[in-house]
Structure formats: C-alpha cells, structure tokens
Design a protein around this motif. Structure first.
Motif, PDB file in Angstrom:
ATOM      1  N   ASP A 133       0.740  -1.121  -0.095  1.00 21.68           N
ATOM      2  CA  ASP A 133       0.203  -0.115   0.041  1.00 21.68           C
ATOM      3  C   ASP A 133       1.141   1.276   0.078  1.00 21.68           C
ATOM      4  OD1 ASP A 133      -2.189   1.855   0.286  1.00 21.68           O
ATOM      5  OD2 ASP A 133      -2.676   1.226   2.390  1.00 21.68           O
ATOM      6  N   GLY A 135       2.125   5.034   0.488  1.00 24.90           N
ATOM      7  CA  GLY A 135       1.697   6.133   0.894  1.00 24.90           C
ATOM      8  C   GLY A 135       2.247   7.412   0.140  1.00 24.90           C
ATOM      9  N   CYS A 143       5.567   0.109  -5.452  1.00 33.39           N
ATOM     10  CA  CYS A 143       4.925  -0.937  -4.902  1.00 33.39           C
ATOM     11  C   CYS A 143       5.574  -2.221  -5.735  1.00 33.39           C
ATOM     12  CB  CYS A 143       3.521  -1.122  -4.879  1.00 33.39           C
ATOM     13  SG  CYS A 143       2.463  -0.087  -3.967  1.00 33.39           S
ATOM     14  N   GLU A 197      11.928  -3.913   5.022  1.00 37.37           N
ATOM     15  CA  GLU A 197      12.168  -2.571   5.653  1.00 37.37           C
ATOM     16  C   GLU A 197      13.549  -2.342   5.905  1.00 37.37           C
ATOM     17  OE1 GLU A 197      11.010   0.039   9.540  1.00 37.37           O
ATOM     18  OE2 GLU A 197       9.631  -1.295   8.894  1.00 37.37           O
ATOM     19  N   VAL A 205       7.865   0.323   5.000  1.00 38.24           N
ATOM     20  CA  VAL A 205       7.660   0.483   6.170  1.00 38.24           C
ATOM     21  C   VAL A 205       6.751  -0.844   6.650  1.00 38.24           C
ATOM     22  CG1 VAL A 205       5.781   1.919   5.809  1.00 38.24           C
ATOM     23  CG2 VAL A 205       6.705   1.798   8.137  1.00 38.24           C
ATOM     24  N   HIS A 206       6.890  -1.362   7.746  1.00 41.42           N
ATOM     25  CA  HIS A 206       6.054  -2.456   8.199  1.00 41.42           C
ATOM     26  C   HIS A 206       5.002  -2.333   9.132  1.00 41.42           C
ATOM     27  CE1 HIS A 206       8.469  -3.121  11.701  1.00 41.42           C
ATOM     28  NE2 HIS A 206       7.443  -3.820  12.101  1.00 41.42           N
ATOM     29  N   MET A 208       1.819  -0.065  10.525  1.00 35.54           N
ATOM     30  CA  MET A 208       0.597   0.855   9.860  1.00 35.54           C
ATOM     31  C   MET A 208       0.341   2.197  10.172  1.00 35.54           C
ATOM     32  SD  MET A 208      -3.438  -0.472  10.084  1.00 35.54           S
ATOM     33  CE  MET A 208      -2.984  -2.127   9.473  1.00 35.54           C
ATOM     34  N   ARG A 210       0.334   6.024  10.556  1.00 33.06           N
ATOM     35  CA  ARG A 210       0.177   6.749   9.400  1.00 33.06           C
ATOM     36  C   ARG A 210       1.256   7.693   9.111  1.00 33.06           C
ATOM     37  NH1 ARG A 210      -3.024   5.442   5.430  1.00 33.06           N
ATOM     38  NH2 ARG A 210      -5.025   4.239   6.356  1.00 33.06           N
ATOM     39  N   ARG A 213       4.218   6.702   6.984  1.00 35.70           N
ATOM     40  CA  ARG A 213       4.211   6.159   5.680  1.00 35.70           C
ATOM     41  C   ARG A 213       4.306   6.983   4.437  1.00 35.70           C
ATOM     42  NH1 ARG A 213      -1.379   2.537   6.405  1.00 35.70           N
ATOM     43  NH2 ARG A 213      -1.168   2.424   4.107  1.00 35.70           N
ATOM     44  N   LYS A 216       6.362   6.031   1.190  1.00 36.12           N
ATOM     45  CA  LYS A 216       6.796   4.841   1.606  1.00 36.12           C
ATOM     46  C   LYS A 216       6.108   3.782   0.913  1.00 36.12           C
ATOM     47  CE  LYS A 216      10.407   5.658   4.802  1.00 36.12           C
ATOM     48  NZ  LYS A 216      11.104   5.047   5.943  1.00 36.12           N
ATOM     49  N   PHE A 218       3.940   0.386   2.473  1.00 37.02           N
ATOM     50  CA  PHE A 218       3.319  -0.057   3.597  1.00 37.02           C
ATOM     51  C   PHE A 218       3.410  -1.621   3.234  1.00 37.02           C
ATOM     52  CE2 PHE A 218      -0.329  -1.349   6.340  1.00 37.02           C
ATOM     53  CZ  PHE A 218       0.260  -2.106   7.370  1.00 37.02           C
ATOM     54  N   ASP A 220       1.666  -4.447   4.024  1.00 25.74           N
ATOM     55  CA  ASP A 220       0.572  -5.026   5.166  1.00 25.74           C
ATOM     56  C   ASP A 220       0.698  -6.717   5.079  1.00 25.74           C
ATOM     57  OD1 ASP A 220      -1.490  -5.761   6.892  1.00 25.74           O
ATOM     58  OD2 ASP A 220      -3.022  -4.504   5.618  1.00 25.74           O
TER      59      ASP A 220
END
Length: 293
Positions: A133, A135, A143, A197, A205-206, A208, A210, A213, A216, A218, A220
């Motif tokens: 996901d 940011g 991604c 990460e 980033v691993h 959640m 906000r 993010r 970066k 995330f 999930d």
C-alpha cells in the motif's frame, strides 16, 4: 418492474439495471452484472469454498459503504452458506459456489472479500498475501519495486508469488502455501515485511502508523490472520471508476513506470481474461504450494 432472469436453472430478480454506479464514467449496474458474467470462469475458483465478506456500495462509491460478514437478509435458500468459527462465536456466512450465486451477490453491488483459507479446512491457510500500500507521493510504481524484491525473497524459501493490482492504489502478492496455520503464516509474512524494511529503509515500512508512511510502501502482512479478508481477484472496487483487482504478469510489474500502466477497468479485464485466461490459475496447483518456514 424488476426483471427476472434465469441463471443455471435459478430464477434471479435483477434490480435497477440502468442505475449509474460509477458517475465518473457512467458505468451502470447492468454493466457491473455483465462484467461479472464475462469473467465468472476466472473469478469463481477464487471465491469457491471461501466465506464471503460483503463490502456493499448500492448507491455507488460516493454513497454509503457497509461491510457485512453474516448472510444478508433475503438470501435465497439455494445459495450455499456455512457456519464459520469466530472468536465471539460461530456465524453463518455465504459461499459463492456457482454462477447463479455470483450473479445474486453481484446484484447486491458488493466488493468480494475472502480469507486465506477454505471452509473445509479453516484451521490451515492455503494462501499467503502481502498487501503493498503506497503512501503518497509513492505510487504503485514503488510497490512494483518492493514486489520484485519480495518475489525473490519468497522464491528463496521455495514459495512462488503472483501479483495482482489492488484495484485501488497498490499491489497484492499471493502465493499458495500448505501445512501451516493462519497464525504461522502471519508470523512469516511479518518477518518478510520487517526484512524488506531493513533492506529498503527508504522505501518500505512494516507498521501501519500513518506518520511513517508518506513516500513509502506499507507492506501489510496482517491480512493473513484467520479473521481478515482481502479483495478477491477480479472484484470490482468501490472507486470513482470501475477499477478491478486485476492479476498481472511479472513482466508488467517489471516494466511499470507510471501508475496508469497498472490501472485496469472492467472492460480491460474482460479483454485480458479473454486473451490470457486466469493469470493466477497456478495458485490452484497443490503440487506447487510452498511450505512456510
């Protein structure tokens, strides 16, 4: 008057076919139902035997959205349901097993969300999922960079990953697994996210949180939990346009240089299924399922 149609011997009342669900493009409910009928052969195997969670948007993405797991009121008796174990006690949920059930569910205007296990073996995960996901200002392009690293990392553990768009901003990685509980798969997925990460700290980033993010991706890992669900391959999403969570090739991931390259709408996906079939069909080859370490 609500038109009645027959699908595989089942009588269905299909309502409000001219209703515009996606105002940005004028895409109607009738076109939504046509989409699901056209991709049913590819979609149904991904729904079959998995309890369905409904994210309904009957007035389009700008209207009310509501999430439901229990069998909706008025569900026909011929739609398969099953009792599903839950921490707060068992509940009865829908299983979309055939075309008639798919068209009935599509008529409710819903995103299809399913867990990473099947009803006959709810104690064991058969899928691993990583939801990438972005940011802002990161996009699906970033991604893809993370996905390629994760693909190689999974391969090192003997696990073959496949990719699909989320239908929103990001990318999903899926893999067939065997021999592990949802809890164990979740732990493994979290370890991968932490490792990603550590390897790409400017990109991944691993957690959640906000504030961590922006710019970066995330990773999930939490959707592997038994109680969690992920957007099913080929589902339409409640977005401004009729975008789809569409399977993609690794070549497309490697070559992605702009977000629009991995944005697929209903008509695009009908054509892709016609030309390529289901790009995720290898997920159903039990011999190819990996073992989570």
């Amino acid at each position: 008057m609500t038109p009645i149609t027959e699908v595989e011997g089942r009588r269905l009342a299909l309502s409000n076919l001219d209703k515009v669900l996606y105002p940005a493009t004028g895409f109607t409910k009738g076109e939504t139902l046509h989409y699901y009928a056209m991709v049913a052969d590819a979609l149904l195997p991904h729904l079959r035997d998995r309890p369905l969670s409904f994210l309904r948007y009957p007035d389009g993405p700008d209207g009310q959205l509501f999430f439901a797991k229990n069998v909706p009121p008025g569900t026909p008796g011929w739609v398969t349901t099953a009792e599903v174990p839950r921490a707060e006690g068992p509940s009865r949920m829908v299983l979309v097993q055939d075309l008639a059930s798919l068209m009935w569910a599509a008529n409710l205007v819903t995103e299809f969300h399913t867990p990473q296990w099947v009803i006959r073996n709810a104690e064991e995960a058969d899928r691993l999922v990583l939801d990438l996901d972005p940011g802002a200002p990161a996009t699906v392009v970033e991604c893809c960079e993370v996905a390629l690293w994760l693909r190689e990392r999974l391969a090192a553990d003997g696990i073959t990953a496949y990719a699909k768009t989320s239908g929103a901003k990001g990318l999903h990685l899926l893999a067939a697994v065997r021999g592990a509980s949802s809890e164990r798969v979740t732990d493994y997925a979290k370890r991968l996210a932490v490792e990603a990460e550590r390897t790409m700290p400017r990109l991944v980033v691993h957690r959640m949180t906000r504030s961590l993010r922006p710019g970066k991706v995330f990773v999930d890992w939490s959707q592997n939990a038994a109680r969690k669900t992920t957007a099913t391959p080929y589902t339409l999403r409640a977005r401004p346009e009729p975008t789809v969570s569409a399977p993609v090739t690794w070549e497309e991931v490697e070559e992605c240089g702009a977000p629009e390259q991995l944005a697929f709408r209903a008509q695009d996906v009908i054509a892709r299924v016609h030309d390529h079939g289901d790009l995720l069909d290898q997920l159903f080859d039990d011999r190819a399922a990996g073992e989570v370490t």
